[in-house]
Design a protein around this motif. Structure first.
Motif, PDB file in Angstrom:
ATOM      1  N   VAL A 156       0.962  -1.246   0.007  1.00 53.58           N
ATOM      2  CA  VAL A 156       0.105  -0.138   0.097  1.00 53.58           C
ATOM      3  C   VAL A 156       0.936   1.106   0.006  1.00 53.58           C
ATOM      4  O   VAL A 156       1.808   1.268   0.816  1.00 53.58           O
ATOM      5  N   SER A 157       0.656   2.316  -0.852  1.00 54.87           N
ATOM      6  CA  SER A 157       1.339   3.402  -1.217  1.00 54.87           C
ATOM      7  C   SER A 157       0.979   4.288  -0.112  1.00 54.87           C
ATOM      8  O   SER A 157      -0.280   4.656   0.233  1.00 54.87           O
ATOM      9  N   THR A 158       2.008   5.113   0.496  1.00 55.50           N
ATOM     10  CA  THR A 158       2.010   6.423   1.169  1.00 55.50           C
ATOM     11  C   THR A 158       2.804   7.392   0.793  1.00 55.50           C
ATOM     12  O   THR A 158       3.697   7.386   0.018  1.00 55.50           O
ATOM     13  N   CYS A 159       2.597   8.721   1.329  1.00 49.77           N
ATOM     14  CA  CYS A 159       3.431   9.702   1.274  1.00 49.77           C
ATOM     15  C   CYS A 159       3.219  10.924   2.494  1.00 49.77           C
ATOM     16  O   CYS A 159       2.142  11.321   2.584  1.00 49.77           O
ATOM     17  N   TRP A 160       4.248  10.813   3.053  1.00 51.88           N
ATOM     18  CA  TRP A 160       4.272  11.474   4.154  1.00 51.88           C
ATOM     19  C   TRP A 160       4.061  13.169   3.966  1.00 51.88           C
ATOM     20  O   TRP A 160       4.752  13.432   3.155  1.00 51.88           O
ATOM     21  N   ILE A 161       3.061  13.792   4.550  1.00 45.35           N
ATOM     22  CA  ILE A 161       2.885  14.976   4.219  1.00 45.35           C
ATOM     23  C   ILE A 161       2.663  15.951   5.243  1.00 45.35           C
ATOM     24  O   ILE A 161       1.957  15.687   6.413  1.00 45.35           O
ATOM     25  N   ALA A 162       3.622  17.021   5.333  1.00 42.05           N
ATOM     26  CA  ALA A 162       3.546  17.952   6.679  1.00 42.05           C
ATOM     27  C   ALA A 162       2.993  19.261   5.943  1.00 42.05           C
ATOM     28  O   ALA A 162       2.754  20.026   6.790  1.00 42.05           O
ATOM     29  N   ALA A 163       3.086  19.400   4.672  1.00 39.93           N
ATOM     30  CA  ALA A 163       2.686  20.769   4.007  1.00 39.93           C
ATOM     31  C   ALA A 163       1.383  21.110   3.918  1.00 39.93           C
ATOM     32  O   ALA A 163       1.037  21.761   3.028  1.00 39.93           O
ATOM     33  N   PHE A 164       0.613  20.456   4.730  1.00 37.86           N
ATOM     34  CA  PHE A 164      -0.898  20.550   4.577  1.00 37.86           C
ATOM     35  C   PHE A 164      -1.425  21.892   5.388  1.00 37.86           C
ATOM     36  O   PHE A 164      -0.673  22.435   6.119  1.00 37.86           O
ATOM     37  N   ASP A 165      -2.600  22.291   4.943  1.00 35.99           N
ATOM     38  CA  ASP A 165      -2.975  23.564   5.828  1.00 35.99           C
ATOM     39  C   ASP A 165      -3.683  23.150   6.991  1.00 35.99           C
ATOM     40  O   ASP A 165      -4.903  22.476   7.198  1.00 35.99           O
TER      41      ASP A 165
END
Ligand SMILES: Cc1cc2nc3c(=O)[nH]c(=O)nc-3n(C[C@H](O)[C@H](O)[C@H](O)COP(=O)(O)O)c2cc1C
Length: 172
Positions: free
Chosen positions: A116-125
């Motif tokens: 299962v693919s993921t992408c850590w994201i911190a640049a969210f609003d």
């Protein structure tokens, strides 16, 4: 997957197939990996939220404005509880962000292990996320990730990392 293979082949994925949801049993195994993560004083100051509701995902359109993010059938978050985390007496350092990051990393690795693919994201609003999910003041989110299967073939990229000798110091 063998542990070293998992570590060295995991990568951030920025392609998702909306029409291929991840089975609930697989999502559960991924969440269990987060629950198994260590935390300061074993406070486990978090909840794991898995958003799969198309209506809620639609409401999240301004949380992170990337087309590929909105192609994922699920978004996973670690919701930290500021009131529940450990505080160091000497300087009032609080472990919340660290605890949340470890749980997220466990789940990202568990997801990769399940294909299962993921992408850590911190640049969210963050303000928008708080509004959409109705977070309470003590609840904090440091990272979110889409979850899903890639659309088409997702090629493995070579890892771009600093050289071993530039980052490892042996204090013998
Ligand atoms: C704390 C953190 C924040 C990140 N935030 C974002 C982000 O907002 N958007 C994004 O596309 N990738 C984000 N990433 C993914 C990184 O860009 C990625 O992990 C890094 O380039 C290494 O690539 P790899 O994960 O494929 O090995 C973030 C990763 C981490 C650890």
């Amino acid at each position: 997957m063998e542990f070293r293979d998992l570590i060295f082949t995991r990568q951030s994925h920025r392609s998702y197939d909306k029409n291929k949801p991840v089975a609930r049993e697989v999502l559960k195994r991924i969440c269990e990996a987060g629950i198994a993560a260590p935390s300061a004083a074993n406070r486990q100051p978090w909840e794991v939220w898995v958003v799969s509701s198309p209506a809620k995902l639609e409401q999240m359109k301004d949380v992170y404005r990337r087309d590929w993010f909105h192609q994922a059938p699920h978004v996973l978050l670690v919701v930290g509880d500021r009131k529940a985390c450990w505080t160091r007496d000497a300087d009032q350092y609080q472990s919340l962000e660290t605890d949340a990051a470890i749980a997220m990393d466990h789940m990202i690795l568990a997801a990769e292990n399940e294909g299962v693919s993921t992408c850590w994201i911190a640049a969210f609003d963050e303000a928008e996320l708080r509004k959409v999910l109705g977070l309470e003041t003590n609840q904090e989110v440091f990272a979110i990730t889409p979850l899903g299967y890639p659309k088409g073939s997702d090629e493995t990229r070579p890892k771009q990392r600093k050289a071993f000798d530039d980052v490892v110091r042996w204090i013998d």
